[in-house]
Scaffold this motif. Structure first.
Motif, PDB file in Angstrom:
ATOM      1  N   PHE A 116       0.849  -1.196   0.000  1.00  0.00           N
ATOM      2  CA  PHE A 116       0.000   0.000   0.000  1.00  0.00           C
ATOM      3  C   PHE A 116       0.884   1.245   0.000  1.00  0.00           C
ATOM      4  N   LYS A 117       0.448   2.232  -0.759  1.00  0.00           N
ATOM      5  CA  LYS A 117       1.109   3.528  -0.825  1.00  0.00           C
ATOM      6  C   LYS A 117       0.076   4.620  -0.540  1.00  0.00           C
ATOM      7  N   HIS A 118       0.514   5.627   0.206  1.00  0.00           N
ATOM      8  CA  HIS A 118      -0.362   6.746   0.557  1.00  0.00           C
ATOM      9  C   HIS A 118       0.294   8.049   0.111  1.00  0.00           C
ATOM     10  N   TYR A 119      -0.467   8.892  -0.564  1.00  0.00           N
ATOM     11  CA  TYR A 119       0.030  10.165  -1.078  1.00  0.00           C
ATOM     12  C   TYR A 119      -0.842  11.297  -0.540  1.00  0.00           C
ATOM     13  N   ARG A 120      -0.182  12.375  -0.170  1.00  0.00           N
ATOM     14  CA  ARG A 120      -0.896  13.543   0.346  1.00  0.00           C
ATOM     15  C   ARG A 120      -1.280  14.467  -0.818  1.00  0.00           C
ATOM     16  N   VAL A 121      -2.506  14.953  -0.789  1.00  0.00           N
ATOM     17  CA  VAL A 121      -3.013  15.908  -1.775  1.00  0.00           C
ATOM     18  C   VAL A 121      -3.455  17.150  -1.008  1.00  0.00           C
ATOM     19  N   ASN A 122      -2.674  18.228  -1.127  1.00  0.00           N
ATOM     20  CA  ASN A 122      -2.942  19.453  -0.378  1.00  0.00           C
ATOM     21  C   ASN A 122      -3.845  20.380  -1.171  1.00  0.00           C
ATOM     22  N   ARG A 123      -4.712  21.051  -0.449  1.00  0.00           N
ATOM     23  CA  ARG A 123      -5.577  22.073  -1.053  1.00  0.00           C
ATOM     24  C   ARG A 123      -4.834  23.416  -1.027  1.00  0.00           C
ATOM     25  N   LYS A 124      -4.742  24.069  -2.177  1.00  0.00           N
ATOM     26  CA  LYS A 124      -4.049  25.359  -2.270  1.00  0.00           C
ATOM     27  C   LYS A 124      -5.036  26.484  -1.978  1.00  0.00           C
ATOM     28  N   HIS A 125      -4.573  27.475  -1.171  1.00  0.00           N
ATOM     29  CA  HIS A 125      -5.458  28.578  -0.835  1.00  0.00           C
ATOM     30  C   HIS A 125      -5.708  29.482  -2.028  1.00  0.00           C
ATOM     31  N   THR A 126      -4.864  29.411  -3.043  1.00  0.00           N
ATOM     32  CA  THR A 126      -5.079  30.196  -4.259  1.00  0.00           C
ATOM     33  C   THR A 126      -5.959  29.472  -5.266  1.00  0.00           C
ATOM     34  N   GLY A 127      -6.353  28.236  -4.948  1.00  0.00           N
ATOM     35  CA  GLY A 127      -7.183  27.457  -5.855  1.00  0.00           C
ATOM     36  C   GLY A 127      -6.416  26.264  -6.397  1.00  0.00           C
TER      37      GLY A 127
END
Length: 409
Positions: free
Chosen positions: A210-221
């Motif tokens: 299993f692999k886990h990747y982080r997906v960040n939300r950008k404040h600029t969109g």
């Protein structure tokens, strides 16, 4: 062909640096300890091979930090002091050059992650003041970089804008779901920490990996895939497509589609023998009309009630003539001729109540004034010394004049 070395952000593009110095780092993945120049920028530790380097070799985000504790084991260097950082998925060991440096690292790391200065630190007042300044700067930084709040309207939900492979599960539940539904897909999107997202994949190589990747939300969109070379994507759909295309479509999004019935059926029970059977509903029935929603105006074709307008000007309606008010007389009307009586319709014994009331009032007034007049005349006559028969004639004459005058008016 050797792959190109990864590129990282230079120091000028990193958040504000609160504290830095040399640390020996060792984790479960590292076979030996490595002495790295470490900088605490924002809530992330950036590691460099040397102090003069402008790009970091690795980083450690402290958002998943659980605790910071001292390690009492003795080091080769008697002045050195050790500390342990317990993360959600691993334990990382650090060695500071001195006990004072270890205490400062503990203070800065806890202050930045907890946004408050711990009270259990053994530091000087000037050092405590520096920690307070770091907390204020970190609060201001997080206000500027915090993602926009998600709408709480009951009609606009976050789930409606998600890809079909989005599942509200934890890290462990995501691994169990992928392992159970391996025939449907091996990639899913799930909630992450601090309002961000995470992407979990499963591959088979002598067992499930299993692999886990982080997906960040950008404040600029948009969104950012947090890998060695960060990838910016406009939507979460682009994030999924990036993983699918980059892996030659080996990764397949896990979409849980349930089966639905195509025909309406019901169970019918026989009244005679009590047996039950499945019946199919008729498909030739006309569907009922849907009722109008509340607040919707019902449109009516008013043209069927309105005559078409003519080209000519409309004439004013002819009103019936208003009859003149009828005079009511107390005296009987003269008899009409026989011919007029025959032509007039017979009204029977109908009596005008308004005329009858007015006649009664006038008759009462007549007798009242007659009594007053007789009384005055009698007083005037008997006050004179005249024979009785002559007085009687005068009284009758005046009475006739009064009655004639009243009848005239």
């Amino acid at each position: 062909r050797r792959p190109a070395p990864p590129t990282h952000q230079p120091i000028s593009q990193l958040p504000s640096c609160y504290y830095e110095g040399y640390l020996e780092k060792r984790s479960f993945k590292d076979k030996t300890s490595r002495k790295l120049w470490t900088s605490l920028c924002g809530d992330t530790l950036f590691f460099y091979n040397e102090k003069r380097d402008t790009t970091y070799v690795e980083k450690l985000e402290l958002s998943g930090l659980l605790s910071v504790t001292d390690d009492g084991t003795q080091d080769r260097n008697l002045d050195a002091a050790r500390l342990n950082l317990k993360m959600k998925d691993e334990m990382i060991k650090f060695t500071a050059p001195t006990a004072e440096a270890r205490e400062l690292w503990k203070g800065y790391i806890r202050s930045v992650t907890e946004l408050s200065v711990p009270s259990s630190l053994n530091l000087l007042p000037g050092q405590i003041h520096m920690l307070q300044e770091a907390v204020e700067r970190e609060k201001e930084r997080k206000k500027k970089t915090s993602p926009p709040p998600v709408s709480s309207s009951p009609y606009i939900t976050l789930q409606a804008d998600m890809p079909a492979c989005y599942h509200t599960v934890s890290r462990i539940e995501a691994e169990m779901l992928l392992e159970r539904e391996v025939k449907r897909g091996n990639l899913l999107l799930r909630p992450g920490s601090n309002g961000n997202f995470a992407l979990t994949t499963m591959q088979n190589h002598d067992g499930s990996i299993f692999k886990h990747y982080r997906v960040n939300r950008k404040h600029t969109g948009g969104f950012e895939i947090d890998v060695e070379n960060p990838v910016l994507c406009a939507t979460l759909y682009d994030v999924i497509n990036y993983f699918v295309e980059r892996t030659d479509r080996y990764l397949i999004p896990l979409i849980m589609e349930e089966a639905y019935e195509k025909k309406i059926s019901y169970i019918q029970s026989d009244e005679e023998n009590g047996e039950k059977s499945v019946q199919q509903a008729s498909t030739n029935l006309i569907p009922p009309n849907l009722p109008a929603r509340p607040g919707t105006l019902i449109q009516t074709d008013w043209t069927q009630f309105v005559q078409p307008a003519s080209s000519k000007a409309q004439k004013k309606p002819i009103m019936p003539p208003i009859p003149a008010p009828r005079k009511i007389s107390l005296l009987p009307s003269p008899p009409s001729s026989a011919s007029s009586i025959k032509n007039e319709p017979k009204m029977g014994n109908l009596v005008d109540p308004l005329a009858q009331s007015e006649s009664t009032c006038r008759l009462f007034t007549f007798f009242r004034w007659l009594f007053v007049w007789v009384h005055l005349q009698v007083q005037a006559i008997f006050s004179c010394e005249v024979p009785f028969y002559f007085l009687s004639l005068i009284f009758l004459f005046r009475l006739m004049c009064f009655v004639s005058f009243y009848s005239y008016i």
